[in-house]
Motif scaffolding. Structure first.
Motif, PDB file in Angstrom:
ATOM      1  N   HIS A  26       0.815  -1.205   0.000  1.00 35.32           N
ATOM      2  CA  HIS A  26       0.000   0.000   0.000  1.00 35.32           C
ATOM      3  C   HIS A  26       0.854   1.262   0.000  1.00 35.32           C
ATOM      4  O   HIS A  26       0.401   2.299  -0.460  1.00 35.32           O
ATOM      5  CB  HIS A  26      -0.935  -0.007   1.204  1.00 35.32           C
ATOM      6  CG  HIS A  26      -1.956  -1.103   1.127  1.00 35.32           C
ATOM      7  ND1 HIS A  26      -3.029  -1.047   0.278  1.00 35.32           N
ATOM      8  CD2 HIS A  26      -2.058  -2.291   1.769  1.00 35.32           C
ATOM      9  CE1 HIS A  26      -3.761  -2.151   0.411  1.00 35.32           C
ATOM     10  NE2 HIS A  26      -3.176  -2.911   1.305  1.00 35.32           N
ATOM     11  N   SER A  29       1.650   1.316  -3.869  1.00 34.70           N
ATOM     12  CA  SER A  29       0.682   0.862  -4.859  1.00 34.70           C
ATOM     13  C   SER A  29       0.255   1.966  -5.802  1.00 34.70           C
ATOM     14  O   SER A  29       0.184   1.777  -7.003  1.00 34.70           O
ATOM     15  CB  SER A  29      -0.544   0.275  -4.155  1.00 34.70           C
ATOM     16  OG  SER A  29      -1.516  -0.124  -5.090  1.00 34.70           O
ATOM     17  N   ASP A  40      -6.241   1.843  -3.719  1.00 33.86           N
ATOM     18  CA  ASP A  40      -5.842   0.833  -2.734  1.00 33.86           C
ATOM     19  C   ASP A  40      -6.745   0.844  -1.508  1.00 33.86           C
ATOM     20  O   ASP A  40      -6.513   0.094  -0.562  1.00 33.86           O
ATOM     21  CB  ASP A  40      -4.382   1.010  -2.320  1.00 33.86           C
ATOM     22  CG  ASP A  40      -4.104   2.361  -1.676  1.00 33.86           C
ATOM     23  OD1 ASP A  40      -5.074   3.080  -1.318  1.00 33.86           O
ATOM     24  OD2 ASP A  40      -2.914   2.709  -1.525  1.00 33.86           O
ATOM     25  N   ASP A 243      -5.799  -3.133  -4.246  1.00 35.95           N
ATOM     26  CA  ASP A 243      -4.700  -2.673  -5.092  1.00 35.95           C
ATOM     27  C   ASP A 243      -5.033  -2.707  -6.586  1.00 35.95           C
ATOM     28  O   ASP A 243      -4.326  -3.309  -7.389  1.00 35.95           O
ATOM     29  CB  ASP A 243      -3.436  -3.491  -4.816  1.00 35.95           C
ATOM     30  CG  ASP A 243      -2.901  -3.266  -3.422  1.00 35.95           C
ATOM     31  OD1 ASP A 243      -3.006  -2.135  -2.925  1.00 35.95           O
ATOM     32  OD2 ASP A 243      -2.410  -4.229  -2.797  1.00 35.95           O
TER      33      ASP A 243
END
Length: 253
Positions: A26, A29, A40, A243
């Motif tokens: 994250h 991402s 995300d 994601d």
């Protein structure tokens, strides 16, 4: 704790965590500047899924943002019977009408009835052609006794088809990273699962599973990600998505 037991915990813990979406993913991402779209869910409030950057398309289904096992936020897609629930990316535009996609997903269970039950997880549409392009979907194949991934389309000259393969079973209750490529130079769709290519699922202008005419992309302006089952069914379906990224270059897992 005895040394032997401590070492066992150290060795087993990475294996247990490997099946979950990475928390560190994250942090990077959506950091790439070349992405055409990215989500995300980390900044999306928990509860009913809403955003100013994307829309929702549901019928007998819901989209909910919730916490996963390691604390990160994911999108929970739930449908009843043959309903649908999609996150919808509108006003989408890709250079040369070609793009890559990536998402992480876990599907609780795939349909096992009726025979040839057909489901879609990613769908792309646009102007200039009625083709509804489905880079990620599949069918329950009774002759194989299992659900299989397949690229497909509907609504256009090539008709309603899903190019499933027995070498690509749809896996239940496990996190996977799925990537796809839409290449307008040959109307080609390609797939990767957990970073590994699945070339037998590839379709193109003259090689696909529909009517014996050219398969041609529309000028893409909408991408939908979620779930739809097309046959009458009395079950309920759940999957978790994280994601999501669309880009002009391969995003990677």
């Amino acid at each position: 704790m005895p040394l032997r037991k401590a070492m066992s915990v150290v060795l087993v813990l990475p294996l247990l965590l490997a099946g979950l979406p990475s928390a560190t993913a994250h942090t990077r991402s959506c950091a790439r500047a070349d992405l055409l779209f990215c989500e995300d869910f980390q900044s999306v409030p928990l509860g009913g899924a809403t955003s100013l950057r994307w829309g929702v398309d549901t019928r007998h289904g819901t989209l909910t943002v919730e916490k996963a096992a390691r604390g990160q936020r994911v999108l929970h897609v739930h449908t009843e019977a043959n309903g649908r629930a999609f996150l919808r990316v509108d006003d989408f535009s890709a250079p040369g009408n070609s793009f890559y996609g990536r998402m992480r997903l876990k599907v609780d269970a795939f349909p096992k009835k009726p025979d040839w039950a057909h489901y879609t997880l990613v769908e792309a549409t646009g102007q200039g052609s009625a083709e509804v392009v489905r880079p990620l979907g599949g069918q329950y194949v009774p002759t194989s006794g299992r659900a299989l991934w397949g690229v497909g389309a509907d609504g256009g000259p090539t008709g309603d088809w899903t190019n499933w393969r027995e070498s690509a079973p749809s896996r239940e209750d496990v996190w996977q990273c799925v990537e796809w490529r839409m290449d307008a130079s040959d109307n080609r769709v390609e797939l990767w699962f957990d970073g590994k290519p699945q070339p037998d699922l590839t379709v193109s202008t003259r090689s696909h599973g529909g009517n014996p005419v050219d398969f041609v992309f529309p000028a893409f302006d909408t991408v939908k990600i979620g779930w739809q089952l097309y046959q009458p069914n009395d079950g309920a379906y759940d999957l978790w998505v994280d994601d999501i990224a669309l880009g002009s270059r391969r995003v990677g897992c």
